[in-house]
Enzyme design. Structure first.
Site, PDB file in Angstrom:
ATOM      1  N   HIS A  53       0.846  -1.187   0.000  1.00  0.00           N
ATOM      2  CA  HIS A  53       0.000   0.000   0.000  1.00  0.00           C
ATOM      3  C   HIS A  53       0.887   1.244   0.000  1.00  0.00           C
ATOM      4  O   HIS A  53       2.107   1.143   0.180  1.00  0.00           O
ATOM      5  CB  HIS A  53      -0.957   0.014   1.209  1.00  0.00           C
ATOM      6  CG  HIS A  53      -0.277   0.062   2.538  1.00  0.00           C
ATOM      7  ND1 HIS A  53      -0.186  -1.025   3.379  1.00  0.00           N
ATOM      8  CD2 HIS A  53       0.375   1.062   3.167  1.00  0.00           C
ATOM      9  CE1 HIS A  53       0.476  -0.694   4.464  1.00  0.00           C
ATOM     10  NE2 HIS A  53       0.836   0.567   4.362  1.00  0.00           N
TER      11      HIS A  53
HETATM   12  P1  TYD Z   1      -1.565  -2.412   7.743  1.00  0.00           P
HETATM   13  O1  TYD Z   1      -1.013  -1.024   7.899  1.00  0.00           O
HETATM   14  O2  TYD Z   1      -2.329  -2.736   6.508  1.00  0.00           O
HETATM   15  O3  TYD Z   1      -0.361  -3.482   7.922  1.00  0.00           O
HETATM   16  P2  TYD Z   1       0.929  -3.869   7.050  1.00  0.00           P
HETATM   17  O4  TYD Z   1       1.288  -2.732   6.163  1.00  0.00           O
HETATM   18  O5  TYD Z   1       1.981  -4.139   8.085  1.00  0.00           O
HETATM   19  O6  TYD Z   1       0.593  -5.101   6.279  1.00  0.00           O
HETATM   20  O7  TYD Z   1      -2.438  -2.739   9.038  1.00  0.00           O
HETATM   21  C1  TYD Z   1      -2.923  -4.020   9.292  1.00  0.00           C
HETATM   22  C2  TYD Z   1      -4.226  -3.898  10.076  1.00  0.00           C
HETATM   23  O8  TYD Z   1      -4.000  -3.279  11.340  1.00  0.00           O
HETATM   24  C3  TYD Z   1      -5.277  -3.064   9.368  1.00  0.00           C
HETATM   25  O9  TYD Z   1      -6.536  -3.736   9.494  1.00  0.00           O
HETATM   26  C4  TYD Z   1      -5.336  -1.777  10.127  1.00  0.00           C
HETATM   27  C5  TYD Z   1      -4.828  -2.147  11.502  1.00  0.00           C
HETATM   28  N1  TYD Z   1      -4.054  -1.039  12.094  1.00  0.00           N
HETATM   29  C6  TYD Z   1      -4.610  -0.247  13.078  1.00  0.00           C
HETATM   30  O10 TYD Z   1      -5.762  -0.425  13.493  1.00  0.00           O
HETATM   31  N2  TYD Z   1      -3.867   0.775  13.626  1.00  0.00           N
HETATM   32  C7  TYD Z   1      -2.602   1.013  13.216  1.00  0.00           C
HETATM   33  O11 TYD Z   1      -1.928   1.965  13.739  1.00  0.00           O
HETATM   34  C8  TYD Z   1      -2.031   0.183  12.187  1.00  0.00           C
HETATM   35  C9  TYD Z   1      -0.639   0.402  11.689  1.00  0.00           C
HETATM   36  C10 TYD Z   1      -2.795  -0.826  11.656  1.00  0.00           C
END
Ligand code: TYD
Length: 138
Positions: A53
């Site tokens: 992303h």
């Molecule tokens: P995401 O940022 O998509 O993870 P990565 O890039 O590491 O794969 O986040 C994963 C999940 O966690 C998503 O459902 C949103 C949640 N999340 C929060 O609720 N708060 C946060 O501060 C973060 C970073 C993620």
């Protein structure tokens, strides 16, 4: 002044010696932004690819406080950069509007220092959407 449009490696101070252990740290004056949030990810299976992303506004610094994290970043100019984080005294700055792909060793603990609070509306989760932004930027 630091160019905040490009990703770059940050070397944190490392205090100590092998017989005692080490401490690494940063003061906000030495960061490219004042942190608003810190989170960490761990126990990621090696066959899982995270990230995939971009963010409209968020800037981040990733640190592998344990293990190894491979960070691939595509900037809004369309250039690709790869960083291997394998030491707790270094980190990578990820500018806003960069696509990131993250791979982890089985023992990796990744700390993220973030410039903003969590906001789902700041995410660009579709690579096609991101590619449109690259084109607009041409
Ligand atoms: P995401 O940022 O998509 O993870 P990565 O890039 O590491 O794969 O986040 C994963 C999940 O966690 C998503 O459902 C949103 C949640 N999340 C929060 O609720 N708060 C946060 O501060 C973060 C970073 C993620």
């Amino acid at each position: 002044m630091t160019d905040k449009t490009k990703p770059y490696l940050i070397n944190f101070p490392k205090i100590g010696e092998s017989s005692l252990g080490y401490i690494s740290l940063t003061e906000k004056e030495n960061l490219p932004f004042v942190p608003k949030r810190i989170y960490w990810t761990y126990y990621t299976p090696e066959d899982v690819v995270r990230g995939n992303h971009s963010h409209y506004e968020l800037e981040q610094i990733l640190v592998a406080v344990a293990g190894k994290v491979t960070v691939t970043i595509i900037t809004i100019e369309g250039t690709e950069h790869e960083f291997i984080l394998d030491s707790p005294d270094k980190g990578v700055f990820i500018p806003k509007l960069c696509w990131r792909v993250l791979k982890y060793s089985h023992n990796a603990v990744q700390m993220c220092i973030a410039s903003l609070e969590y906001s789902e509306s700041d995410y660009i989760r579709s690579y096609d959407e991101f590619k449109k932004l690259i084109k607009k930027n041409d």
